[in-house]
Design a protein around this motif. Structure first.
Motif, mmCIF file in Angstrom:
data_model
loop_
_atom_site.group_PDB
_atom_site.id
_atom_site.type_symbol
_atom_site.label_atom_id
_atom_site.label_comp_id
_atom_site.label_asym_id
_atom_site.label_seq_id
_atom_site.Cartn_x
_atom_site.Cartn_y
_atom_site.Cartn_z
ATOM 1 N N ASN A 100 0.852 -1.088 0.123
ATOM 2 C CA ASN A 100 0.057 0.017 -0.224
ATOM 3 C C ASN A 100 0.814 1.121 0.145
ATOM 4 O OD1 ASN A 100 -2.140 1.601 0.104
ATOM 5 N ND2 ASN A 100 -2.562 1.275 2.173
ATOM 6 N N LYS A 101 0.693 2.090 -0.859
ATOM 7 C CA LYS A 101 1.462 3.456 -1.007
ATOM 8 C C LYS A 101 0.340 4.624 -0.785
ATOM 9 C CE LYS A 101 4.866 1.259 -4.169
ATOM 10 N NZ LYS A 101 5.726 1.513 -5.404
ATOM 11 N N ARG A 102 0.768 5.281 0.301
ATOM 12 C CA ARG A 102 -0.052 6.391 0.518
ATOM 13 C C ARG A 102 0.210 7.485 -0.268
ATOM 14 N NH1 ARG A 102 0.604 9.931 4.620
ATOM 15 N NH2 ARG A 102 -1.346 10.803 5.369
#
Length: 105
Positions: free
Chosen positions: A86-88
């Protein structure tokens, strides 16, 4: 009976209190819907844009034979969906902090 007395008399009635605003809403809605339906028929008469016109505006279109459901399925089938992270994305108030963190890495 004067005009104000008649107005006060009818203003106390439920049929006047709720019926008149309802009728006004229905008539105004009819005119509003008329504008939307005019847009629909106005733009349905227009011809679709040709690829030559699209190139003139800077949009490159693929040929119809290139893009099919099977070719897109083959592209998606090759993607590994089990291993991901997951890349914010940056928030507007955090842009300076994330820029400093990414420069430090």
């Amino acid at each position: 009976m004067s005009f104000t007395q008649k107005l006060n008399y009818y203003a106390k009635r439920k049929s006047f209190k709720y019926g008149v605003p309802f009728l006004i809403t229905m008539v105004a809605g009819s005119f509003g819907l008329q504008q939307f339906s005019n847009l629909r028929y106005q733009y349905s008469k227009m011809q679709p844009v040709s690829p030559e016109e699209m190139k003139k505006y800077g949009v490159s279109m693929k040929k119809r034979q290139e893009v099919t459901l099977e070719t897109e399925y083959d592209k998606v089938k090759g993607i590994d969906i089990d291993n991901w992270s997951n890349k914010r994305g940056p928030r507007p108030w955090e842009e300076e902090e994330l820029a400093a963190l990414s420069a430090a890495k």
